[in-house]
Design a protein around this motif. Structure first.
Motif, PDB file in Angstrom:
ATOM      1  N   THR A  62     -48.483  10.413   8.042  1.00 22.82           N
ATOM      2  CA  THR A  62     -47.059  10.291   8.356  1.00 22.82           C
ATOM      3  C   THR A  62     -46.219  10.596   7.124  1.00 22.82           C
ATOM      4  OG1 THR A  62     -47.570   8.547   9.944  1.00 22.82           O
ATOM      5  CG2 THR A  62     -45.285   8.742   9.274  1.00 22.82           C
ATOM      6  N   GLU A  96     -35.256  17.031  16.248  1.00 24.89           N
ATOM      7  CA  GLU A  96     -36.106  16.829  17.422  1.00 24.89           C
ATOM      8  C   GLU A  96     -36.181  18.082  18.283  1.00 24.89           C
ATOM      9  OE1 GLU A  96     -36.628  12.665  19.546  1.00 24.89           O
ATOM     10  OE2 GLU A  96     -34.501  13.097  19.234  1.00 24.89           O
ATOM     11  N   GLN A 105     -45.670  14.460  16.239  1.00 24.11           N
ATOM     12  CA  GLN A 105     -44.711  13.731  17.043  1.00 24.11           C
ATOM     13  C   GLN A 105     -43.629  13.170  16.120  1.00 24.11           C
ATOM     14  OE1 GLN A 105     -47.417  11.082  19.030  1.00 24.11           O
ATOM     15  NE2 GLN A 105     -47.112   9.428  17.538  1.00 24.11           N
ATOM     16  N   SER A 107     -40.446  10.705  15.230  1.00 28.32           N
ATOM     17  CA  SER A 107     -39.865   9.392  15.501  1.00 28.32           C
ATOM     18  C   SER A 107     -38.447   9.341  14.937  1.00 28.32           C
ATOM     19  CB  SER A 107     -40.706   8.291  14.858  1.00 28.32           C
ATOM     20  OG  SER A 107     -39.982   7.085  14.735  1.00 28.32           O
ATOM     21  N   GLU A 136     -39.347   7.144  21.757  1.00 33.71           N
ATOM     22  CA  GLU A 136     -40.660   6.776  22.311  1.00 33.71           C
ATOM     23  C   GLU A 136     -41.796   6.862  21.292  1.00 33.71           C
ATOM     24  OE1 GLU A 136     -40.062  11.191  23.112  1.00 33.71           O
ATOM     25  OE2 GLU A 136     -38.863   9.359  23.091  1.00 33.71           O
ATOM     26  N   ASN A 137     -41.582   7.518  20.146  1.00 33.48           N
ATOM     27  CA  ASN A 137     -42.650   7.682  19.163  1.00 33.48           C
ATOM     28  C   ASN A 137     -42.584   6.686  18.004  1.00 33.48           C
ATOM     29  OD1 ASN A 137     -43.741   9.954  20.511  1.00 33.48           O
ATOM     30  ND2 ASN A 137     -42.191  11.267  19.577  1.00 33.48           N
ATOM     31  N   TYR A 138     -41.544   5.873  17.972  1.00 35.77           N
ATOM     32  CA  TYR A 138     -41.329   5.016  16.806  1.00 35.77           C
ATOM     33  C   TYR A 138     -42.480   4.034  16.595  1.00 35.77           C
ATOM     34  CZ  TYR A 138     -39.400   1.435  13.748  1.00 35.77           C
ATOM     35  OH  TYR A 138     -39.222   0.548  12.720  1.00 35.77           O
ATOM     36  N   GLN A 140     -45.683   4.042  17.470  1.00 34.24           N
ATOM     37  CA  GLN A 140     -46.922   4.648  16.971  1.00 34.24           C
ATOM     38  C   GLN A 140     -46.760   5.171  15.549  1.00 34.24           C
ATOM     39  OE1 GLN A 140     -48.684   7.548  19.508  1.00 34.24           O
ATOM     40  NE2 GLN A 140     -48.834   6.191  21.287  1.00 34.24           N
ATOM     41  N   ASN A 141     -45.649   5.835  15.266  1.00 32.21           N
ATOM     42  CA  ASN A 141     -45.442   6.384  13.922  1.00 32.21           C
ATOM     43  C   ASN A 141     -45.353   5.295  12.863  1.00 32.21           C
ATOM     44  OD1 ASN A 141     -45.212   8.810  15.325  1.00 32.21           O
ATOM     45  ND2 ASN A 141     -43.622   9.596  13.963  1.00 32.21           N
ATOM     46  N   TYR A 154     -41.384   8.358  27.408  1.00 28.61           N
ATOM     47  CA  TYR A 154     -40.351   9.394  27.341  1.00 28.61           C
ATOM     48  C   TYR A 154     -39.212   9.115  28.325  1.00 28.61           C
ATOM     49  CZ  TYR A 154     -38.191  13.992  27.928  1.00 28.61           C
ATOM     50  OH  TYR A 154     -37.283  15.015  28.016  1.00 28.61           O
TER      51      TYR A 154
END
Length: 413
Positions: A62, A96, A105, A107, A136-138, A140-141, A154
């Motif tokens: 990341t 984005e 992906q 975030s 929606e990716n925050y 996991q990131n 999403y």
């Protein structure tokens, strides 16, 4: 042989008891040096563990965009410090839309407030809840995990639903009596249904990471409308070997969004979590060196004190040594007796220093919310150092005692 060794230990212990005050002071001096070593190394290790775990939670794959670099170079008084513009919502939205590097992906998030009061029926939290607007990716990131329920998807973000994901401490504070999933809570008059509870992360530098609430970013923008909001932007790659390419492409994309020409410097910072960990490691490395230097100076003083007490002991027991030699004691036996006395005192000081050092390290860790771990390396080093100090400090007095002439010793008053 064993009985002689045991007898030497008994004589050494008797000698220590007869000079109890002097021995206690020497043990304390040795313990101070060992305490400094173990205590500082324990605290530094706890600091390193805490910071490393915080940054490594972002994942090695990341990297993050931010307003400034993690470290800024000190500038002279004649230079004007460059002020970078905030990372605006338009910047992150354009990123984005335009960034399409494979296996990545993106975030996007921002902190709406760090002092929100969250309500559930007649219960309410303390006004210290952090509310974040996220995509929606925050989760996991950021290296977060959901222990109950689910993450945002999403469609939740695109439709700006009134859903939220909350931290474990917030769930305990206002939803402890019910199943938190599906319950409706409110912040600033807006109601949200809980769809997930995050796994506990603990505190970091006094900041409770479990007392937070995440809502869709568009919904957050309607509730928190402060000027010059600085958005956070991070990119995670699924394949580690593509990280460099993903980062280069991301920088180029963001420069175009910022309308920078080829000769202009970046007006933003970019950091990878592993870079941050390496920097923290270099800083704690200096702290380790400082701990060893401070401890070695103190231990040098304690070794001199131990040598002094043993020289005094030899002088005071000159007549006793003469009697023992007259009765047939060998030089090796006399030297071993004083040598054992030095080792016992050194190890007692080492044990006391280790106990005090671990307690100090644990106390500092608890007060600062660090992740304490047992400092095995420091404890082993302390035992080794205490033994070396005893050997070095006891060698000369033992040799002096062994070389005393028995006739002259018997005449000593």
């Amino acid at each position: 042989m064993f009985s002689l060794f045991r007898e030497n230990i008994r004589i050494a212990l008797n000698s220590i008891r007869t000079q109890l005050l002097r021995t206690i002071l020497t043990i304390l001096i040795i313990a101070i040096g060992i305490t400094a070593l173990v205590g500082i190394l324990s605290a530094v290790s706890a600091l390193e563990n805490t910071i490393s775990s915080d940054f490594s939670s972002m994942g090695a794959n990341t990297f993050n965009f931010q307003r400034y670099e993690f470290t800024t170079q000190r500038q002279s008084g004649k230079e004007v410090q460059k002020i970078n513009p905030v990372i605006s919502y338009r910047n992150v939205k354009d990123f984005e839309d335009k960034y399409n590097f494979p296996f990545t992906q993106v975030s996007v998030s921002f902190v709406g407030t760090q002092a929100a009061e969250v309500k559930y029926e007649n219960k309410k939290s303390d006004p210290e809840v952090m509310v974040l607007g996220v995509n929606e990716n925050y989760i996991q990131n950021s290296g977060l995990e959901v222990s109950e329920g689910r993450e945002f998807n999403y469609f939740d973000i695109e439709n700006s639903t009134n859903f939220c994901v909350i931290g474990s401490d917030l769930a305990k504070a206002i939803l402890s009596d019910v199943n938190p999933i599906g319950q409706t809570i409110s912040v600033r008059g807006a109601k949200f249904r809980v769809i997930g509870v995050l796994k506990a992360k603990g505190s970091s530098f006094g900041n409770n990471q479990d007392l937070r609430m995440m809502i869709p970013i568009q919904k957050a923008r309607t509730l928190f409308t402060g000027p010059n909001i600085n958005y956070s932007l991070s990119v995670k790659t699924d394949k580690k070997d593509m990280l460099e390419g993903a980062q280069d492409d991301a920088i180029l994309t963001f420069r175009n969004i910022r309308n920078l020409n080829p000769i202009e410097e970046n007006d933003f910072g970019i950091e990878r979590s592993d870079d941050l960990i390496n920097r923290i490691g270099s800083i704690t490395g200096y702290l380790y060196v400082a701990a060893w230097v401070i401890s070695m100076i103190t231990i040098l003083g304690s070794s001199i004190a131990l040598m002094n007490i043993l020289f005094v002991s030899v002088t005071e027991r000159t007549r006793e040594i003469g009697v023992r030699k007259a009765l047939g004691a060998k030089k090796k036996t006399i030297a071993t007796q004083f040598f054992m006395e030095a080792i016992i005192i050194g190890q007692l000081g080492g044990i006391l220093g280790i106990i005090l050092g671990v307690l100090i390290g644990y106390g500092v860790s608890a007060a600062a919310d660090f992740q304490f771990s047992t400092p095995w390396l420091a404890m082993f080093s302390a035992f080794t150092i205490a033994f070396i100090v005893a050997v070095v400090a006891g060698l000369l007095p033992a040799v002096k005692a062994a070389k005393l002439d028995p006739v002259e010793s018997l005449r000593y008053e």
